[in-house]
Structure formats: C-alpha cells, structure tokens
Design an enzyme around this catalytic site. Structure first.
Site, PDB file in Angstrom:
ATOM      1  N   LYS A   1      27.172   8.435   2.174  1.00 18.77           N
ATOM      2  CA  LYS A   1      28.217   8.510   1.151  1.00 18.77           C
ATOM      3  C   LYS A   1      28.370   7.120   0.540  1.00 18.77           C
ATOM      4  CE  LYS A   1      32.565   7.776   0.731  1.00 18.77           C
ATOM      5  NZ  LYS A   1      32.643   7.259  -0.651  1.00 18.77           N
TER       6      LYS A   1
ATOM      7  N   GLY B   1      32.787  -2.033   4.751  1.00 23.61           N
ATOM      8  CA  GLY B   1      33.899  -1.974   3.792  1.00 23.61           C
ATOM      9  C   GLY B   1      35.035  -2.844   4.303  1.00 23.61           C
ATOM     10  N   SER B   2      36.258  -2.516   3.890  1.00 28.55           N
ATOM     11  CA  SER B   2      37.399  -3.366   4.251  1.00 28.55           C
ATOM     12  C   SER B   2      37.831  -3.135   5.694  1.00 28.55           C
ATOM     13  CB  SER B   2      38.578  -3.061   3.323  1.00 28.55           C
ATOM     14  OG  SER B   2      39.077  -1.764   3.618  1.00 28.55           O
TER      15      SER B   2
ATOM     16  N   GLY C   1      38.125   0.299   7.750  1.00 27.55           N
ATOM     17  CA  GLY C   1      37.322   0.303   8.980  1.00 27.55           C
ATOM     18  C   GLY C   1      38.148   0.713  10.187  1.00 27.55           C
TER      19      GLY C   1
ATOM     20  N   GLU D   1      31.284  -3.109   9.696  1.00 24.96           N
ATOM     21  CA  GLU D   1      31.013  -4.437   9.141  1.00 24.96           C
ATOM     22  C   GLU D   1      32.038  -4.614   8.040  1.00 24.96           C
ATOM     23  OE1 GLU D   1      30.358  -7.565   7.569  1.00 24.96           O
ATOM     24  OE2 GLU D   1      29.150  -6.316   6.266  1.00 24.96           O
TER      25      GLU D   1
ATOM     26  N   CYS E   1      31.227  -9.986   1.288  1.00 26.29           N
ATOM     27  CA  CYS E   1      31.986 -10.196   2.516  1.00 26.29           C
ATOM     28  C   CYS E   1      31.670 -11.573   3.086  1.00 26.29           C
ATOM     29  CB  CYS E   1      31.731  -9.096   3.524  1.00 26.29           C
ATOM     30  SG  CYS E   1      30.028  -8.878   3.902  1.00 26.29           S
TER      31      CYS E   1
ATOM     32  N   GLN F   1      40.260  -4.158  -8.326  1.00 24.43           N
ATOM     33  CA  GLN F   1      39.899  -5.491  -7.831  1.00 24.43           C
ATOM     34  C   GLN F   1      40.571  -6.580  -8.668  1.00 24.43           C
ATOM     35  OE1 GLN F   1      38.503  -3.947  -4.811  1.00 24.43           O
ATOM     36  NE2 GLN F   1      38.145  -6.132  -4.910  1.00 24.43           N
TER      37      GLN F   1
ATOM     38  N   GLU G   1      41.751 -11.736   2.834  1.00 27.59           N
ATOM     39  CA  GLU G   1      40.581 -11.582   1.965  1.00 27.59           C
ATOM     40  C   GLU G   1      41.018 -11.174   0.554  1.00 27.59           C
ATOM     41  OE1 GLU G   1      37.724  -8.375   2.843  1.00 27.59           O
ATOM     42  OE2 GLU G   1      36.184  -9.909   2.580  1.00 27.59           O
TER      43      GLU G   1
HETATM   44  C1  UN1 Z   1      27.983  -8.341   2.060  1.00 33.31           C
HETATM   45  O1  UN1 Z   1      28.603  -9.077   1.315  1.00 33.31           O
HETATM   46  O2  UN1 Z   1      28.516  -7.302   2.502  1.00 33.31           O
HETATM   47  O3  UN1 Z   1      24.414 -12.829   3.172  1.00 33.31           O
HETATM   48  C2  UN1 Z   1      26.573  -8.564   2.440  1.00 33.31           C
HETATM   49  C3  UN1 Z   1      24.629 -12.381   2.046  1.00 33.31           C
HETATM   50  C4  UN1 Z   1      23.899 -11.148   1.601  1.00 33.31           C
HETATM   51  C5  UN1 Z   1      24.534  -9.940   2.178  1.00 33.31           C
HETATM   52  C6  UN1 Z   1      26.006  -9.847   1.949  1.00 33.31           C
HETATM   53  N1  UN1 Z   1      22.525 -11.239   2.003  1.00 33.31           N
HETATM   54  O4  UN1 Z   1      25.415 -12.917   1.294  1.00 33.31           O
END
Ligand code: UN1
Length: 496
Positions: A176, A229-230, A234, A251, A285, A332, A386
């Site tokens: 999804k 995701g957030s 999560g 993650e 992230c 956002q 964040e």
């Molecule tokens: C993410 O932002 O969820 O290391 C992944 C990095 C990328 C992956 C980011 N290769 O910034």
C-alpha cells in the site's frame, strides 16, 4: 485535462476499488497538472489482495531462491533503462528535483542488484549436535503473506527496500503506497512483472491509511508488516498488529543533528548542512534538522549558511537549475507553518524564510521558503520534534561533551553527523551518539543500500532495512537429522 486512470493490482488483474471510489494524484509543483486517478480502496479490496497473495505463496516459496533473485536482477537492468522516465514521473507526483528522483530510482537499482546476490546466499548455519551421529542446522524460511506500507518521500527506493528482500525470501506481498505517490510503486511493480514476476506475487492496493492501511495491518492472513512513516502512525500500526501477533518492522521519524566542531573544515560542513537540511526539501527521515555549532565557529558558520540558504533556487523540480522542490502537499505546508509559529513563540530567532511561497510561479503549488532559526535551545519543541520540511535549527554549544549530550537529548535516533579533523573525537562520537547511523565529515543523508538502515528510540523498533532486511522477511527453522538409528534423548543421553 486528460489523465490516466489506475486500478489496484490483485492476482495479476487490474481491478477498481469495490466501492468505485477514486482520488486524484496532483503534481505538488502545479496542482493543475493531474498525474492520475487512483482507487481509494477499502477493507474489501485488501481482503481480495490477501486471498490472491495466499494463493501464490505456495508456488512462489517453492520457486528456487536463485531464480527469484534472477527476476530481481533483471528488474535492476530494466530500471536502468527506464530510469529517466521513472524519475520524471516521480518528480511530477512527489516534487523533489530531477537529480534526486534519478537518485531515488538509482537506489532501487542498487537494491535490486544487492538483493539479487542474496538469492544464492540466504545462509543458515550448521552446528554440532550434542548427540553422536546427529546433524543440526538452521534454515531461513519465508514468513508468508507480508504487508508493506510505504511513504511518499522515497516513492521507489523505499518500496524496493521492502519488496525485493521480501520476494527473494519467498514471501508474497501486498503493498500500500502513500496516497501522494502511487505512480512510482506502479512503475516499480510493472518493472518486476516485465522482468518475469508471476501474477499475484505482488499486489498493489492504493488508498488512505484508515481505509486501506489499517485493514492490511489487522488482517489475520497477513503474517508481517513492514512500515515506514511517522512515529505517530507507527505506534498505531504496532498496537493494531499486536492483536494478531504480527511482527512489525517500523522505520520512523528523525531529528537528525549535524555537529560542527571548531576544528572542522568549515566549507565542507556548510556544503553538508545545506544538502542535509534542504535536499528533498527537508522531507527525509534522515534530514538534518539541527545544526550544532561550537562557539568558535558559530558566528562565521551562521552568516555563511544563511547567505547560501538565501541563494537556493526553489521551484518546479522538473526545471533546470532548481535546487529545492515543493513540499508534497498542503498538510506538510501547514506543519512547517505550525512549527515556525512554535519556534517564534519559544523565542527562537528567524534568520531567513519562515513562510509559504505563494506568488507568481509558486501560486499553483505547495512551496515553502527554506527556513533557518538561530538561538535555539535544546529544550525547545523546534529542537526536539520532527518538522519534515525545509526548516532547520542552529544550536550553539561550548564543549564536545555538550554536543553529544544535546544530540542525544531527543526521543529520536536515526542519523547523526560530526564534522571534525580530530580522530579521537570522531571515534568517541561514533561510540556515544545514540543513533542508527553516524557520519564523519559527511551529511546526515545518503545511506547506501548494503548497510543497515534504521534507528533507535522512537525512530524504530529494533529492525533494520538495507543489509539486514532479510532477517525481518524470514523466520528461522531449526533442523535435526539423527542418523544413529536409535532413540537419542537430548539433555539426557549425552555422553558424559
Ligand atoms: C528516508 O528518508 O526515509 O539516507 C530514507 C538517505 C536515503 C534514504 C532516506 N538514502 O537519506
């Protein structure tokens, strides 16, 4: 304007959502550009996809892993051919600039070639038995039907991080994708099918979290969930999956710090900070959202940094010369605005930006000016929560020890960077920074696919993607083969 209409992919067939509901995917740089119409799926569509994935699990798990891997290898080759087109599609639906969407497709290519090699490994272990004439080993087995819930910021890379290891391990999948970026998942799965993936091994269900994500997490036929995701969502995913004892790989967020010591190569640290904070419009992230500056270089760094931030060209990522694309959607923008308000109320000093861009070329999209706050105290919300946008905080410190303490003082622990020429401090930071990733003299973004990816504290729940993803997508079987031709009782008949 004409646009394509996409359906769910279930058991190899393209099916509309049972409810008939759809939604439009818009270009965040220009809302008059409609990328496509996608199904707004519900629990009944998820149920169909689970049934399809259950049906194909039997044959797929018996298809030899090296052959499964060859399909991935071929996928990598096809993605190389299609890279430019897929990067353009991705910039259109997600906004980040072309150089970065090419990088996103490249990350999926890297992942394909890396994971393809795993098809001839998937190693278990052999070990001596405590009994004579008995053989003992462990084997990796597929988990079954797995549910993959992916975000919009890496619309092809992150689906590939989950799909490829899941597939090489012999699982069948329901993915999804985020509602903002489904086209890139279609492009990826289409490539898998063109490379020879049998129908029904990967199923796509498009929709919104509460309607399509939640039923996937809760379905008793789904054996594991991998989510990016957030932290807020999560946590819900983990709680709901617990009811059916599903393993969950999470993650999630970050509040990543780049520390700059007095002895650092300042130009290098500036380049790193600019790329780490404003690459992908701050929507990674791993994005740098705190820059920790030692007192001796703080003033010079701040002046030079702000001057460079003000020169960044913001605009439509498909155009040449644009460095920072739009934010992905209005929500956002609202979050960025909210955090600017919070920072100002807390007493942080706004050095540049701090507002949406709405005039002229920006009027049709969701743009936000690159934003820098100074005078930020580690206790402020702007230093702890964040934002996931082009907003960065400068925090000053006196000693190296204080920098480590500030870097660690938050709930997240994904990525960290230290700029210094002092090897002793570099190794101390590697040991003491509470994060899944630490860079020395390089920005907080830019992880490579063949290392572990993930974080500690509220960033994750202990699993890693990248090099360690196979651990999540397989389960261990212990195997004992007794060739003594007699009953041997473990723990009882051991030779003294
Ligand atoms: C993410 O932002 O969820 O290391 C992944 C990095 C990328 C992956 C980011 N290769 O910034």
């Amino acid at each position: 304007m004409a646009y394509s209409s996409y359906k769910n992919l279930i058991g190899g067939e393209w099916l509309p959502a049972k409810s008939g509901k759809t939604f439009l995917n818009l270009n965040p740089a220009d809302h008059s550009d409609i990328v496509g119409e996608f199904p707004a799926s519900g629990p009944e569509d998820v149920a169909l996809a689970v049934a399809a994935a259950q049906k194909t699990f039997g044959p797929w798990r018996l298809f030899p892993a090296p052959k499964r891997a060859e399909i991935l290898y071929r996928t990598g080759q096809l993605l190389q051919e299609r890279k430019e087109q897929y990067a353009r599609d991705m910039t259109r639906e997600m906004g980040k600039v072309l150089a970065e969407t090419r990088g996103d497709v490249q990350e999926a290519i890297d992942e394909a070639f890396f994971v393809a090699g795993e098809g001839r490994r998937l190693f278990g272990k052999t070990t001596p038995s405590e009994l004579q004439n008995k053989f003992a080993m462990s084997m990796r087995m597929p988990v079954g039907v797995v549910g993959l819930i992916t975000p919009w910021n890496f619309p092809m890379a992150i689906p590939s991080w989950k799909l490829f290891p899941a597939l090489v391990s012999g699982n069948t999948c329901i993915i999804k994708p985020a509602e903002d970026t489904p086209l890139s998942t279609y492009n990826l799965v289409q490539t898998l099918m063109d490379a020879g993936l049998p129908p029904g091994v990967v199923n796509i269900v498009v929709g919104f979290g509460p309607d399509a994500g939640a039923p996937l997490v809760e379905h008793s036929g789904v054996r594991a969930i991998s989510f990016t995701g957030s932290s807020e969502i999560g946590s819900l995913v983990a709680q709901r999956a617990a009811a059916t004892f599903k393993p969950v790989s999470l993650e999630m967020g970050g509040k990543n710090a780049q520390i700059v010591l007095d002895d650092a190569n300042l130009d290098l640290a500036l380049d790193g900070a600019l790329w780490g904070a404003f690459g992908t419009t701050g929507q990674r992230c791993t994005a740098t959202s705190r820059i920790l500056l030692q007192k001796g270089i703080a003033a010079e760094f701040t002046a030079k940094f702000v001057a460079r931030v003000q020169k960044l060209t913001v605009g439509n990522g498909l155009q040449d010369g644009i460095e920072v694309g739009p934010q992905v959607n209005e929500q956002q923008i609202e979050t960025s605005k909210k955090y600017v308000e919070i920072a100002l109320t807390e007493g942080a000093r706004l050095l540049t930006g701090g507002h949406p861009l709405t005039e002229g070329p920006y009027s049709k999209g969701t743009f936000f000016a690159p934003t820098v706050f100074a005078g930020v105290a580690p206790s402020m919300r702007i230093a702890r929560e964040e934002v996931f946008g082009p907003v960065v905080s400068l925090i000053e410190f006196e000693t190296f020890g204080q920098a480590i303490e500030i870097a660690n003082s938050i709930d997240y622990g994904l990525s960290t960077a230290l700029y210094t020429k002092d090897v002793n401090r570099a190794f101390t930071a590697i040991r003491d920074l509470e994060a899944g990733i630490t860079y020395i003299n390089a920005p907080t973004i830019g992880a490579e696919v063949h290392l572990p990816f993930g974080g500690v504290k509220h960033t994750g729940n202990g699993h890693r993607e990248g090099s360690e993803a196979i651990d999540f997508f397989t389960t261990w079987k212990a195997v004992y083969i007794d060739y003594s031709d007699k009953l041997q009782r473990a723990q009882i008949d051991n030779a003294e």
